[in-house]
Design an enzyme around this catalytic site. Structure first.
Site, PDB file in Angstrom:
ATOM      1  N   ASN A 170      29.877  40.108  33.065  1.00 27.66           N
ATOM      2  CA  ASN A 170      29.059  40.687  34.141  1.00 27.66           C
ATOM      3  C   ASN A 170      28.599  39.637  35.165  1.00 27.66           C
ATOM      4  O   ASN A 170      28.227  39.974  36.288  1.00 27.66           O
ATOM      5  CB  ASN A 170      27.829  41.423  33.583  1.00 27.66           C
ATOM      6  CG  ASN A 170      28.157  42.755  32.932  1.00 27.66           C
ATOM      7  OD1 ASN A 170      27.410  43.239  32.094  1.00 27.66           O
ATOM      8  ND2 ASN A 170      29.285  43.357  33.308  1.00 27.66           N
ATOM      9  N   ASP A 218      27.219  52.260  29.303  1.00 30.33           N
ATOM     10  CA  ASP A 218      28.204  52.183  30.390  1.00 30.33           C
ATOM     11  C   ASP A 218      28.108  53.415  31.290  1.00 30.33           C
ATOM     12  O   ASP A 218      27.702  54.486  30.845  1.00 30.33           O
ATOM     13  CB  ASP A 218      29.611  52.074  29.783  1.00 30.33           C
ATOM     14  CG  ASP A 218      30.638  51.610  30.803  1.00 30.33           C
ATOM     15  OD1 ASP A 218      30.240  51.099  31.874  1.00 30.33           O
ATOM     16  OD2 ASP A 218      31.843  51.768  30.543  1.00 30.33           O
TER      17      ASP A 218
END
Ligand code: FPP
Length: 271
Positions: A85, A37
């Site tokens: 996503n 991340d």
């Protein structure tokens, strides 16, 4: 050439020393899973576009994969693209898919030479055809490799994984292959996409967020967590070693009491 030597040509003596130190110091986690991340924030902090962060993130993927294999990790799972996503802007999604294709094209041979087996978990059918083809070819080529498994979580989410397991188990009950009373943790684990892998011993999350973000929800029941503020594109092997050291300092109890406690209790009971 043995597997130990395959990547050592480019390895510095200090790095080799650090890896030897870790192996002598304690247990190397069998399975490390990573929530990569902070690519976007890394790019923003440099006044760049998000995609530049993803591109830089590929270099971390390469370094961590190489170092994990060298130090003796047997399974490395990378959360590369979550179910959620798909909701990102179209341009970012297609740039990520393109990066995946490029990375597979440029890195598969090296993975194979280093005896690394590529696998994937997730809804692979949702990936664009080129991406799926490259992935399937790389998986096929590396299928017999033994040194380490590199598992890419693509179009993956923990809730999806549990749902598809429940759905397949229900079908078996409907077909009379399984009785409802037989369903237990082992049966569920056997129907998850990770059925052939041990649960992660260590989950690393970069960029400082304190959550699992729908990653390996069932499998993480007893995983040790390591969170660093470092953004993924800056996360390199030295920090992987720090995470492994931190793991080695933990006492894993799996909900039980430490073994010395058990001994003390039984000697009290004997008195
Ligand atoms: C999270 O950062 C990262 C991703 C959603 C994608 C990870 C992809 C790569 C590292 C590159 C391709 C991968 C492989 C396996 C070749 P973010 O975009 O959520 O960052 P932010 O939270 O700072 O916005």
């Amino acid at each position: 050439m043995n597997t130990e030597d395959r990547t050592s040509q480019q390895q510095s003596p200090e790095d080799k020393e650090k890896q030897d130190f870790l192996r002598n110091r304690g247990v190397i986690p069998l399975h490390i899973a990573v929530i990569m991340d902070g690519n976007g924030r890394w790019a923003k902090s440099r006044g760049s576009v998000r995609i530049a962060g993803h591109k830089a993130g590929v270099d971390s993927v390469k370094d961590i994969t190489e170092a994990a294999a060298q130090v003796g990790v047997r399974h490395l799972t990378l959360y590369a693209f979550s179910t959620e996503n798909w909701g990102r802007p179209k341009g970012e999604v297609s740039a990520l898919m393109k990066l995946l294709v490029q990375s597979l094209r440029s890195e598969t041979r090296k993975l194979h030479e280093n005896d690394i087996k590529l696998t994937s978990i997730g809804e692979i059918d949702r990936l664009p055809p080129t991406c799926r083809r490259e992935l399937e070819e790389a998986i096929e080529l590396t299928t017999d490799n033994k040194r380490m498994e590199l598992c890419l979580a693509l179009s993956y989410s923990g809730r999806w994984d549990i749902s598809q397991a429940v759905s397949r188990i229900s079908q078996k009950v409907k077909d009379g292959i399984l009785c409802p009373e037989e369903i237990n943790g082992d049966i569920i684990a056997d129907h998850l996409s990770t059925a052939d892998m041990p649960d992660p011993d260590l989950i690393i999350r970069t960029s400082g967020e304190l959550r699992l973000s729908n990653f390996l929800l069932w499998q993480s029941a007893y995983s040790e967590l390591y969170v660093t503020n470092t953004y993924w594109p800056d996360f390199r092997r030295d920090e992987l070693y720090e995470a492994i050291e931190s793991y080695q300092n933990r006492e894993r109890r799996f909900g039980k009491v430490p073994s010395h406690f058990e001994l003390e209790e039984s000697s009290v009971a004997m008195r």
